[in-house]
Design a protein around this motif. Sequence first.
Motif, PDB file in Angstrom:
ATOM      1  N   VAL A 161       0.814  -1.092   0.005  1.00 45.74           N
ATOM      2  CA  VAL A 161      -0.016   0.001   0.059  1.00 45.74           C
ATOM      3  C   VAL A 161       0.976   1.279  -0.021  1.00 45.74           C
ATOM      4  O   VAL A 161       0.660   2.108  -0.902  1.00 45.74           O
ATOM      5  CB  VAL A 161      -0.967  -0.002   1.261  1.00 45.74           C
ATOM      6  CG1 VAL A 161      -1.813   1.202   1.313  1.00 45.74           C
ATOM      7  CG2 VAL A 161      -1.885  -1.117   1.195  1.00 45.74           C
ATOM      8  N   GLN A 162       2.029   1.360   0.769  1.00 45.20           N
ATOM      9  CA  GLN A 162       2.837   2.346   0.851  1.00 45.20           C
ATOM     10  C   GLN A 162       3.438   2.615  -0.476  1.00 45.20           C
ATOM     11  O   GLN A 162       3.807   3.713  -1.091  1.00 45.20           O
ATOM     12  CB  GLN A 162       3.833   2.089   1.902  1.00 45.20           C
ATOM     13  CG  GLN A 162       4.699   3.176   2.177  1.00 45.20           C
ATOM     14  CD  GLN A 162       5.715   3.087   3.423  1.00 45.20           C
ATOM     15  OE1 GLN A 162       5.961   1.872   3.775  1.00 45.20           O
ATOM     16  NE2 GLN A 162       6.418   4.251   3.661  1.00 45.20           N
ATOM     17  N   ALA A 168      -3.125   4.428  -5.230  1.00 39.62           N
ATOM     18  CA  ALA A 168      -4.142   3.727  -4.483  1.00 39.62           C
ATOM     19  C   ALA A 168      -5.285   4.659  -4.682  1.00 39.62           C
ATOM     20  O   ALA A 168      -6.658   3.971  -4.442  1.00 39.62           O
ATOM     21  CB  ALA A 168      -3.645   3.688  -2.916  1.00 39.62           C
ATOM     22  N   ALA A 187      -6.761  -1.594  -7.059  1.00 38.11           N
ATOM     23  CA  ALA A 187      -7.233  -0.325  -6.115  1.00 38.11           C
ATOM     24  C   ALA A 187      -8.660  -0.107  -6.588  1.00 38.11           C
ATOM     25  O   ALA A 187      -9.214  -0.172  -7.449  1.00 38.11           O
ATOM     26  CB  ALA A 187      -6.465   0.840  -6.153  1.00 38.11           C
ATOM     27  N   ARG A 191      -9.770   1.066  -1.438  1.00 38.55           N
ATOM     28  CA  ARG A 191      -9.350  -0.603  -0.798  1.00 38.55           C
ATOM     29  C   ARG A 191      -8.391  -0.812  -1.866  1.00 38.55           C
ATOM     30  O   ARG A 191      -8.424  -0.583  -3.190  1.00 38.55           O
ATOM     31  CB  ARG A 191     -10.519  -1.482  -0.860  1.00 38.55           C
ATOM     32  CG  ARG A 191     -11.575  -1.106   0.332  1.00 38.55           C
ATOM     33  CD  ARG A 191     -12.648  -1.969   0.335  1.00 38.55           C
ATOM     34  NE  ARG A 191     -13.376  -2.378  -0.924  1.00 38.55           N
ATOM     35  CZ  ARG A 191     -14.508  -1.629  -1.171  1.00 38.55           C
ATOM     36  NH1 ARG A 191     -15.009  -0.375  -0.469  1.00 38.55           N
ATOM     37  NH2 ARG A 191     -15.050  -2.056  -2.556  1.00 38.55           N
ATOM     38  N   VAL A 192      -7.374  -1.659  -1.261  1.00 37.40           N
ATOM     39  CA  VAL A 192      -6.370  -2.099  -1.752  1.00 37.40           C
ATOM     40  C   VAL A 192      -5.986  -3.582  -1.731  1.00 37.40           C
ATOM     41  O   VAL A 192      -6.030  -3.982  -0.566  1.00 37.40           O
ATOM     42  CB  VAL A 192      -4.859  -1.440  -1.943  1.00 37.40           C
ATOM     43  CG1 VAL A 192      -3.845  -1.948  -2.692  1.00 37.40           C
ATOM     44  CG2 VAL A 192      -4.925   0.100  -2.027  1.00 37.40           C
TER      45      VAL A 192
END
Length: 458
Positions: A161-162, A168, A187, A191-192
């Motif tokens: 996610v980062q 995202a 994405a 939400r991912v």
Amino acid sequence: MDLFLVVVVLLVALVFTYTNGFHDTANAIATVVGTKVLTPRQAIMLAAVTNLIGSFFGLAVAKTISSGLVEAKFVTQEVLICALLAAIFWNLLTWWFGLPSSSTHALVGSLCGAAFSAAVFMTAGQLDKDNKPISPWTAIKWDESKPKMEKKLALAPPELVQALGDKARINGTHSVKLGTNTVQAVAFSGRVEMVTQKQKIEKSGLMSKVLIPMITSPILGFLGGLVFMGVLYLLLRSWRPVTVNRWFGKLQLGSSAYMGFSHGMNDATKCMGIITLALVAATSKGLFDNIPAWASFLVTQEGTDPLKMSLGDHVMSWLPAWLQFGYMPNPADVKSQGIPNWVVVICALTMAAGTAAGGWRIIRTLGHRMVKLQPVHGFAAETMAATVLAGTAHFGMPVSTTHAITTSIMGVGCAKRFSALKLKVVERIIWAWILTLPATAIVAFVFVWLCHQVGWIK
């Protein structure tokens, strides 16, 4: 001339979709009309809306029709036109006599018959690598098994996610560098999830996608309707008939919507594959290079844009998060052919128009003449038929809506007593089923042969 043929394919495909509308979509509303829960006009509106929505969410059948049944090298624009005309002929013939035969199998039979006919003269005198004559039967993909990487979604680790960062917030499938590996992530609405891959053996071809489901789906429909109705009889044995009719009259609205939605996932997508196939071929040949800007929507590149969402994904993204129930789009496969959104909409609307035009003949056969239906019977039949259709659509199997709803109605009728079934009507329907695939294949074969004789197909 080539551009003209593309336009003809589009128009003939829409004509088939229209005939499919008053031929097959009538099956989706027959029971709710037969039980008098809705008037024909109200049922048609419900079917039109739910078919439209359903067609946004299921495109696996369109991909099977466009690439999983016959060899593409034998399917020219002219061959496609002959196949569609043969399917239209069969739809009109069975509609005229009020027989609920399968438009799905009519299209499959016509496509296989046309491809085989084209292969007869295309392979004449040719030898394979073993110096043996090439059989025209090679035009049909009978049964294929090949390894394929199956993509599934899993919980995304925080570092993924980062690594996505601002991506995202952009709906779609993204590729990011995570250490030394390139990882895909989906994405959607904030939400991912991470894309995982596992190799599996994918079965395709006429046997796996059409013939086996053609046999198993009616059996599932019949047994499902029989068992489900039996369970309802057991649960409702102490209820008053007036109470049962009042409750299930309301519940049947939901089952009818479910039936229309599942029908849209399966049947409404058939011609989308054929139209897309014609558009991709025309684009690759450069036929759309000089078209005006307003017609640029016709340009259809091969493959799929990883950031492009289907109409179903768009619909879900408009809903508040609590109504999405954790919905996530399927991971994009750039090698798989995407279906343009305008093709989805125009096919769904054309089928809805066909429904309004002439489905009453078949509605009478299914909704009145097979068994006498009450709302509870209609609810059971529609729920089981819709479940069969939704399941097969998920796996890209173009099964017959007619088979699913008719056998479900049979099962529901037999749950009460076998004498409730009118066998003469059932016999006519079964003969139409048996004849559909070979009859449409023969008609398409003759159409292609005649066009070859006059020099239109070489």
